[in-house]
Motif scaffolding. Structure first.
Motif: not given
Length: 161
Positions: A98, A100, A102, A116, A118, A125, A127
């Protein structure tokens, strides 16, 4: 008719407080208009200030991870897609269960809900449609959950209007 001495015409004396007060009151509308024009001009400059012509690429790391954050458009509103690339100290891509993002604006006390990311491939990853509601200095924390425990990397991001 009564005999009164003639009134002298001319500028008010420095000793006359009501004349000085009248002069200050006469200047107030002019000062208010000038202040309003200055505020509007400052707002237009802030909104129209040019931003970088391409994506902003930021790099930071911790003891366990190197992270590269790419922000398509660092502007108020939809900032486009954000790409997070994670590698280990040797430069090899790290796949985490995972990731994330913020966004927080600590000076103003603002934060938006964590986003989150992907997985797009090994160590990559994404967003989509991250929206920052206010111009200014933001801190973007990339939180990585891994087999060796959680890790965080913080990026400063200046967002324009």
């Amino acid at each position: 008719m009564t005999d009164r001495p003639p009134v002298a015409a001319g500028p008010p004396s420095a000793d006359d407080p009501t004349a000085a007060h009248r002069q200050v009151l006469a200047r107030r509308p002019v000062l208010a208009v000038l202040l309003g024009v200055a505020v509007v001009a400052a707002g237009l400059v802030w909104l129209l200030w040019p931003t970088p012509a391409g994506p902003v690429v930021l790099t930071a790391g911790s003891d366990r991870h190197s992270v590269r954050l790419t922000v398509d458009q660092p502007r108020v509103g939809a900032a486009g897609a954000w790409l997070v690339e994670i590698s280990d100290p040797a430069g090899q891509p790290v796949s985490a269960p995972a990731v994330r993002v913020d966004p927080v604006m600590p000076r103003m006390g603002h934060a938006i809900a964590p986003l989150t990311a992907t997985a797009q491939g090994p160590g990559r990853y994404r967003v989509d449609a991250a929206a920052l509601p206010m111009a200014g200095e933001w801190e973007i924390t990339v939180a990585i959950s891994g087999a060796d425990g959680p890790d965080q990397v913080v990026f400063p991001l200046l967002v324009s209007g």
